[in-house]
Motif scaffolding. Structure first.
Motif, PDB file in Angstrom:
ATOM      1  N   ASN A  62       0.847  -1.186   0.000  1.00  0.00           N
ATOM      2  CA  ASN A  62       0.000   0.000   0.000  1.00  0.00           C
ATOM      3  C   ASN A  62       0.883   1.236   0.000  1.00  0.00           C
ATOM      4  O   ASN A  62       1.952   1.252   0.613  1.00  0.00           O
ATOM      5  CB  ASN A  62      -0.902   0.005   1.242  1.00  0.00           C
ATOM      6  CG  ASN A  62      -1.852  -1.175   1.253  1.00  0.00           C
ATOM      7  OD1 ASN A  62      -2.536  -1.453   0.275  1.00  0.00           O
ATOM      8  ND2 ASN A  62      -1.880  -1.904   2.372  1.00  0.00           N
ATOM      9  N   THR A  64       1.053   5.780  -0.302  1.00  0.00           N
ATOM     10  CA  THR A  64       0.438   7.103  -0.361  1.00  0.00           C
ATOM     11  C   THR A  64       1.545   8.145  -0.409  1.00  0.00           C
ATOM     12  O   THR A  64       2.654   7.921   0.084  1.00  0.00           O
ATOM     13  CB  THR A  64      -0.485   7.360   0.851  1.00  0.00           C
ATOM     14  OG1 THR A  64      -1.200   8.585   0.655  1.00  0.00           O
ATOM     15  CG2 THR A  64       0.311   7.470   2.135  1.00  0.00           C
ATOM     16  N   HIS A 167      -5.280   9.535 -13.051  1.00  0.00           N
ATOM     17  CA  HIS A 167      -6.087   9.079 -11.918  1.00  0.00           C
ATOM     18  C   HIS A 167      -5.271   8.169 -10.998  1.00  0.00           C
ATOM     19  O   HIS A 167      -5.490   8.143  -9.786  1.00  0.00           O
ATOM     20  CB  HIS A 167      -7.336   8.344 -12.422  1.00  0.00           C
ATOM     21  CG  HIS A 167      -8.436   9.262 -12.841  1.00  0.00           C
ATOM     22  ND1 HIS A 167      -8.238  10.321 -13.682  1.00  0.00           N
ATOM     23  CD2 HIS A 167      -9.755   9.289 -12.500  1.00  0.00           C
ATOM     24  CE1 HIS A 167      -9.394  10.955 -13.878  1.00  0.00           C
ATOM     25  NE2 HIS A 167     -10.321  10.343 -13.152  1.00  0.00           N
ATOM     26  N   GLU A 168      -4.308   7.428 -11.590  1.00  0.00           N
ATOM     27  CA  GLU A 168      -3.447   6.563 -10.782  1.00  0.00           C
ATOM     28  C   GLU A 168      -2.641   7.388  -9.789  1.00  0.00           C
ATOM     29  O   GLU A 168      -2.586   7.082  -8.587  1.00  0.00           O
ATOM     30  CB  GLU A 168      -2.498   5.776 -11.695  1.00  0.00           C
ATOM     31  CG  GLU A 168      -1.484   4.924 -10.926  1.00  0.00           C
ATOM     32  CD  GLU A 168      -0.423   4.321 -11.836  1.00  0.00           C
ATOM     33  OE1 GLU A 168       0.439   3.595 -11.314  1.00  0.00           O
ATOM     34  OE2 GLU A 168      -0.432   4.604 -13.057  1.00  0.00           O
ATOM     35  N   SER A 171      -4.909   9.026  -7.111  1.00  0.00           N
ATOM     36  CA  SER A 171      -5.367   8.110  -6.061  1.00  0.00           C
ATOM     37  C   SER A 171      -4.260   7.865  -5.038  1.00  0.00           C
ATOM     38  O   SER A 171      -4.532   7.734  -3.837  1.00  0.00           O
ATOM     39  CB  SER A 171      -5.839   6.783  -6.676  1.00  0.00           C
ATOM     40  OG  SER A 171      -4.769   6.086  -7.278  1.00  0.00           O
ATOM     41  N   VAL A 176      -6.836   7.380  -1.717  1.00  0.00           N
ATOM     42  CA  VAL A 176      -8.218   6.922  -1.920  1.00  0.00           C
ATOM     43  C   VAL A 176      -8.267   6.092  -3.199  1.00  0.00           C
ATOM     44  O   VAL A 176      -7.325   6.062  -3.985  1.00  0.00           O
ATOM     45  CB  VAL A 176      -9.203   8.109  -2.032  1.00  0.00           C
ATOM     46  CG1 VAL A 176      -9.244   8.899  -0.733  1.00  0.00           C
ATOM     47  CG2 VAL A 176      -8.845   9.019  -3.207  1.00  0.00           C
ATOM     48  N   ARG A 177      -9.404   5.418  -3.406  1.00  0.00           N
ATOM     49  CA  ARG A 177      -9.596   4.652  -4.636  1.00  0.00           C
ATOM     50  C   ARG A 177      -9.955   5.578  -5.788  1.00  0.00           C
ATOM     51  O   ARG A 177     -10.404   6.705  -5.578  1.00  0.00           O
ATOM     52  CB  ARG A 177     -10.694   3.596  -4.432  1.00  0.00           C
ATOM     53  CG  ARG A 177     -10.335   2.567  -3.359  1.00  0.00           C
ATOM     54  CD  ARG A 177     -11.399   1.490  -3.267  1.00  0.00           C
ATOM     55  NE  ARG A 177     -11.098   0.538  -2.210  1.00  0.00           N
ATOM     56  CZ  ARG A 177     -10.282  -0.497  -2.354  1.00  0.00           C
ATOM     57  NH1 ARG A 177      -9.703  -0.713  -3.530  1.00  0.00           N
ATOM     58  NH2 ARG A 177     -10.045  -1.321  -1.347  1.00  0.00           N
ATOM     59  N   ARG A 178      -9.765   5.075  -7.011  1.00  0.00           N
ATOM     60  CA  ARG A 178      -9.981   5.908  -8.191  1.00  0.00           C
ATOM     61  C   ARG A 178     -11.404   6.471  -8.302  1.00  0.00           C
ATOM     62  O   ARG A 178     -11.574   7.612  -8.733  1.00  0.00           O
ATOM     63  CB  ARG A 178      -9.610   5.125  -9.453  1.00  0.00           C
ATOM     64  CG  ARG A 178      -8.125   4.833  -9.547  1.00  0.00           C
ATOM     65  CD  ARG A 178      -7.747   4.271 -10.900  1.00  0.00           C
ATOM     66  NE  ARG A 178      -6.373   3.770 -10.903  1.00  0.00           N
ATOM     67  CZ  ARG A 178      -5.748   3.348 -11.990  1.00  0.00           C
ATOM     68  NH1 ARG A 178      -6.369   3.341 -13.154  1.00  0.00           N
ATOM     69  NH2 ARG A 178      -4.502   2.917 -11.911  1.00  0.00           N
ATOM     70  N   SER A 180     -13.245   7.595  -6.004  1.00  0.00           N
ATOM     71  CA  SER A 180     -13.283   8.781  -5.151  1.00  0.00           C
ATOM     72  C   SER A 180     -12.581   9.954  -5.818  1.00  0.00           C
ATOM     73  O   SER A 180     -12.982  11.114  -5.643  1.00  0.00           O
ATOM     74  CB  SER A 180     -12.633   8.479  -3.799  1.00  0.00           C
ATOM     75  OG  SER A 180     -13.344   7.482  -3.103  1.00  0.00           O
TER      76      SER A 180
END
Length: 234
Positions: A62, A64, A167-168, A171, A176-178, A180
Motif C-alpha cells: 500500500n 500514499t 487518476h493513478e 489516487s 483513496v480509490r480511483r 473517489s
C-alpha cells in the motif's frame, strides 16, 4: 548553465561555481524512479521543471504520497541529513528536466561549504513540514479539499494552468480509490474551479481553489517563504 532550480539559484556565486562542475543536466521523464525504499542513495536530484512525488510504501504494497517537490527543492532530503538511504519511493509525477549530483559529492561539498549546508537543511525542514501537513490533511480534511490542495501544490510548481495528472497518481496522492478521485474532480469542476479531461487538469480559478482548500493549503508554503523565500511566482 541557467540555474532554474530555486535552491541552486539561491547559492552565492562562489558556492554555485563549486557545485556547478558536479551537476549533470538530464531529462526526468514521467514515472522515472529517483530512489527506492531501503536502497542506497546514489544521486540527489534538483529539478528545473516537472514534479517529483515522495511516496511511502507499506510492507504489503500500500502506498500514499507524503510530499511533492519541483524546481523549488531537491530529493531525497534524507541525504542532506546524512542518511545513505531513505524509506520512501521517489518518482517523477510530471515529467521535466533537472540536475543530478552524486550523493557522496554533495555531502563533501556541504562539509566544505557551510552556506550550502544551511540552505539544504532549511529545505529538509520545509519538506518535513509538508509531510506533516499531509498527514494532518489526510486525517481531517475531505477528499475534495485534499484534491484542491494537491492541485494548488502542482500549480505552484508548473509554469502554466494545465497539468497532466493521471487518476493513478491522484489516487496515490489522496490515499483513496480511483472512483473517489473521479467524484472529487467532478466536485471541483462543478464549482468551476478546474476543468478536467482524461489525464489533464486545467486550473480555472486559483483564488477559488485556495478558498475551497481552506486550511488544508498554505502551512508548508508559508514555511518555505519564511526560510527560503516565496517560490510561488504567479
Amino acid at each position: 548553465m541557467s540555474m532554474r532550480n530555486r535552491l541552486l539559484a539561491s547559492l552565492s556565486p562562489d558556492d554555485l561555481e563549486a557545485v556547478r562542475p558536479w551537476l549533470e543536466d538530464m531529462p526526468l521523464p514521467q514515472k522515472l524512479e529517483l530512489s527506492l525504499p531501503g536502497e542506497e542513495t546514489v544521486y540527489c536530484y534538483f529539478p528545473t521543471d516537472g514534479i517529483g512525488s515522495t511516496v511511502i510504501v507499506s510492507p504489503e504494497g500500500n502506498q500514499t504520497e507524503i510530499g511533492v517537490f519541483g524546481r523549488e527543492g531537491m530529493s531525497p532530503a534524507s541525504a542532506v541529513l546524512g542518511a545513505t538511504s531513505n524509506p520512501y519511493r521517489v518518482v517523477m509525477q510530471v515529467g521535466g528536466r533537472g540536475y543530478r549530483i552524486a550523493r557522496t559529492k554533495l555531502i563533501e561539498l556541504m562539509e566544505e561549504r557551510p552556506a550550502l549546508h544551511r540552505l539544504l537543511l532549511r529545505w529538509a525542514q520545509v519538506f518535513t513540514a509538508q509531510a506533516a501537513t499531509t498527514a494532518l490533511s489526510n486525517a481531517v480534511h475531505s477528499v475534495d479539499e485534499r484534491l484542491a490542495r494537491w492541485v494548488l501544490m502542482c500549480h505552484d510548481r508548473l509554469g502554466g494552468d494545465e497539468m497532466s495528472l493521471t487518476h493513478e497518481f491522484l489516487s496515490i496522492m489522496l490515499a483513496v480509490r480511483r472512483p473517489s478521485v473521479t467524484t472529487a474532480l467532478h466536485v471541483l469542476e462543478g464549482n468551476k474551479l478546474i476543468y478536467s479531461h482524461r489525464a489533464n487538469i486545467i486550473v480555472r480559478d486559483r483564488e477559488g481553489l485556495e478558498a475551497f482548500a481552506s486550511d488544508a493549503y498554505g502551512v508548508s508554503e508559508h514555511e518555505y517563504a519564511r526560510l527560503l523565500g516565496d517560490f510561488r511566482e504567479r
